[in-house]
Structure formats: structure tokens, C-alpha cells
Enzyme design. Structure first.
Site, mmCIF file in Angstrom:
data_model
loop_
_atom_site.group_PDB
_atom_site.id
_atom_site.type_symbol
_atom_site.label_atom_id
_atom_site.label_comp_id
_atom_site.label_asym_id
_atom_site.label_seq_id
_atom_site.Cartn_x
_atom_site.Cartn_y
_atom_site.Cartn_z
ATOM 1 N N LYS A 1 0.863 -1.182 0.000
ATOM 2 C CA LYS A 1 0.000 0.000 0.000
ATOM 3 C C LYS A 1 0.898 1.230 0.000
ATOM 4 O O LYS A 1 1.644 1.458 0.943
ATOM 5 C CB LYS A 1 -0.916 0.019 1.221
ATOM 6 C CG LYS A 1 -1.902 1.173 1.220
ATOM 7 C CD LYS A 1 -2.760 1.169 2.475
ATOM 8 C CE LYS A 1 -3.865 2.207 2.358
ATOM 9 N NZ LYS A 1 -3.355 3.574 2.102
ATOM 10 N N PHE B 1 -2.067 0.578 -10.658
ATOM 11 C CA PHE B 1 -2.544 -0.674 -10.070
ATOM 12 C C PHE B 1 -3.850 -1.194 -10.672
ATOM 13 O O PHE B 1 -4.292 -2.277 -10.311
ATOM 14 C CB PHE B 1 -2.686 -0.574 -8.546
ATOM 15 C CG PHE B 1 -3.430 0.624 -8.031
ATOM 16 C CD1 PHE B 1 -4.795 0.761 -8.212
ATOM 17 C CD2 PHE B 1 -2.748 1.617 -7.348
ATOM 18 C CE1 PHE B 1 -5.477 1.853 -7.717
ATOM 19 C CE2 PHE B 1 -3.425 2.716 -6.840
ATOM 20 C CZ PHE B 1 -4.797 2.837 -7.035
ATOM 21 N N LYS C 1 -7.623 -3.349 2.428
ATOM 22 C CA LYS C 1 -6.339 -2.846 2.913
ATOM 23 C C LYS C 1 -6.033 -3.467 4.267
ATOM 24 O O LYS C 1 -6.932 -3.753 5.065
ATOM 25 C CB LYS C 1 -6.346 -1.328 3.006
ATOM 26 C CG LYS C 1 -7.394 -0.732 3.915
ATOM 27 C CD LYS C 1 -7.362 0.789 3.835
ATOM 28 C CE LYS C 1 -8.492 1.420 4.642
ATOM 29 N NZ LYS C 1 -8.496 2.889 4.528
#
Length: 285
Positions: free
Chosen positions: A45, A117, A193
Site C-alpha cells: 500500500k 494498479f 487494505k
């Protein structure tokens, strides 16, 4: 009063335009143990500024145009790209200050990378989009445009080991993307996440005055979460931020560790930053 309305008019016009042009992006939920990880891709991340390339212009998550130098996006395709403007680990402020400028600083932009991404307009699954994404980035053929490396893990234990490794190296956390998922705008369970702490965003609704050593400046922000909960956010600010706090109406990111069972409010909440597109507008005023 009329003069005040005239001064506010450009702000209202800007806000309306940003809202109208906000891209429909896929947003991440939070990872919880127990997921079968065999169909999930895992990546770092990146702590940067979300950048959506609509085929002609880079925009923030909120839809505001990003003033990148012409050379930075030269040769980019008409195909929409979803990615992160990033300067490396623990360098968010560098990215934010660079993106905030209305007139791009070439030297500063040479320190940024666009980490791609996803391909929002591609009709295939994420696994299929990865192959197309890598091909698109190869075609662009610029050192500052990179496809985000993706990998597979076999278990939650392996995932946690990877998380600790990333965090020890100065990284923020991990992203998990379900391989069989299509690109759907909004927050859901296809993109997750994983961090060592939680974070969220809330809107500033009031400034609470400080006491003692903070007398005469900000004591805390009264903030409101998207689901209508309000609480005072009083830690995490620098002296400069207490002297010039985020304005009422702006959105801020805060960090916390779980929530209180009785109220649902965050525990140990601490200010992190003004949301990137908000910071850009403040710098432009």
C-alpha cells in the site's frame, strides 16, 4: 454580505466542478482474517496521492485536475489508469506539496513515480486486467510509470509476515485484490487494505479552542464521520497546524485503534493529515 458572497462564489464553483468530475473509483474495505487467500493478489500500500488518468488528464480522487508537467504524461494512452503518485516510503509530504502546486515544479515531479494498479475501463477480472495493465505500462515505456508488483500468499500467517516486513522497511501496509472481481466503483469487498492500525476520513465541523499551553490556538477539531458520528480530535497536530488548522468543511484523515463497543467511536484517534485534494486547494488560495 454581498462582497462575502462574491468572494465565496469561486469556491462554490470549484467545489461543484470537482464534485461533478469526481471519477468513479474502486475503494478499499478492511481486511479481516478468515478469507480464503488463494484467489487474492497482494501488493504494497503506497502512501501517496491517488491519481486517476481519464485518458487526457490526471485527477485526484475528488476529481480536481492535477497540474502535472506535460512531459510526465506524454505518450500516456486514452485508456483510463488508476494509480498512486508516490515518492517512496515515508515521503507523503513530498508528494503532497508537489501535487498541490498549480504551476508544476519540474524538479519536484522528477522525484515522483506513477504506480499503476488498475485499468478502470477494462471489462475483465482483476487477474485479466493485470496482464493488460503490464502491457499498457510497457507500451508507455517511461521509467516513472510503473506497474505495481503483485504477488500471492498462501495463508494469513504468511500475509502477516509480509506486513511486518513492509512496515519495518517504512511502508504503510498491504492491499489485497480479489482476482475474480470486476472493476466496480465504490467501497466493497473486492479490494481490501491491511495495516497495523486503522485510518479513516471525516469532515471538520468546528474548531474547539485550546487551553493551557494551547491557549489562543486550536485545541481540537470537532469532526463528523460519513455515518454522522461526531467527536473531538485533539492529538497529532504540530504547532503550525494548531496555529493554522484545517478549515471547517475540509476533510481530514485520522488514525485510530479499534472502536468503543458502546458508542462505536474510534479509540486513541489522532490527526494524520488534511486529505490530499483538500490540501491542494488550500495551497492554491
Amino acid at each position: 454580505m454581498k462582497r462575502r458572497h462574491l468572494l465565496l462564489a469561486p469556491l462554490l464553483i470549484w467545489a461543484q466542478r470537482a464534485m461533478a468530475q469526481a471519477p468513479a473509483l474502486l475503494l478499499a474495505g478492511r481486511y479481516r482474517p478468515g478469507i480464503d487467500l488463494r484467489d487474492w493478489w497482494v501488493s504494497e500500500k503506497y502512501d501517496g496521492v491517488r491519481g486517476h488518468w481519464d485518458g487526457r488528464q490526471l485527477r485526484t480522487r475528488g476529481g480536481e485536475p492535477i497540474s502535472a508537467p506535460a512531459w510526465f504524461t506524454a505518450g500516456w494512452p486514452a485508456t483510463p489508469l488508476d494509480g498512486e503518485l508516490w515518492a517512496g516510503r515515508s515521503r507523503f509530504e513530498q508528494v503532497q506539496s508537489t501535487v498541490a502546486r498549480q504551476q508544476p515544479d519540474d524538479a519536484a515531479w522528477h522525484g515522483l513515480r506513477y504506480m499503476v494498479f488498475d485499468l478502470p475501463a477494462h471489462p475483465g477480472t482483476f487477474t485479466e486486467r493485470l496482464a493488460a495493465l503490464n502491457g499498457t505500462v510497457s507500451t508507455i515505456d517511461k521509467s516513472w510509470v510503473q506497474a505495481v508488483p503483485q504477488r500471492k500468499v498462501a495463508s494469513d500467517a504468511e500475509l502477516q509476515v509480509l506486513l511486518r516486513e513492509i512496515v519495518r522497511g517504512g511502508g504503510e501496509g498491504l492491499m489485497l485484490h480479489r482476482g475474480a472481481s470486476l472493476y466496480r466503483a465504490g467501497r466493497g469487498d473486492d479490494l481490501l487494505k491491511l495495516k497495523t492500525h486503522d485510518d479513516a476520513e471525516a469532515r471538520v465541523v468546528a474548531h474547539l479552542p485550546g487551553k493551557g499551553k494551547h491557549a489562543g490556538r486550536l485545541g481540537a477539531l470537532m469532526i463528523e464521520t460519513p455515518d454522522g458520528k461526531r467527536f473531538a480530535l485533539g492529538t497529532g497536530f504540530t504547532d503550525a497546524q494548531r496555529a493554522d488548522p484545517p478549515p471547517v468543511g475540509s476533510w481530514v484523515t485520522y488514525r485510530f485503534r479499534g472502536v468503543h463497543e458502546s458508542s462505536g467511536l474510534p479509540r486513541f484517534a489522532s490527526f494524520v493529515r488534511v486529505r490530499a485534494d483538500e490540501a491542494r486547494f488550500r495551497a492554491a488560495r
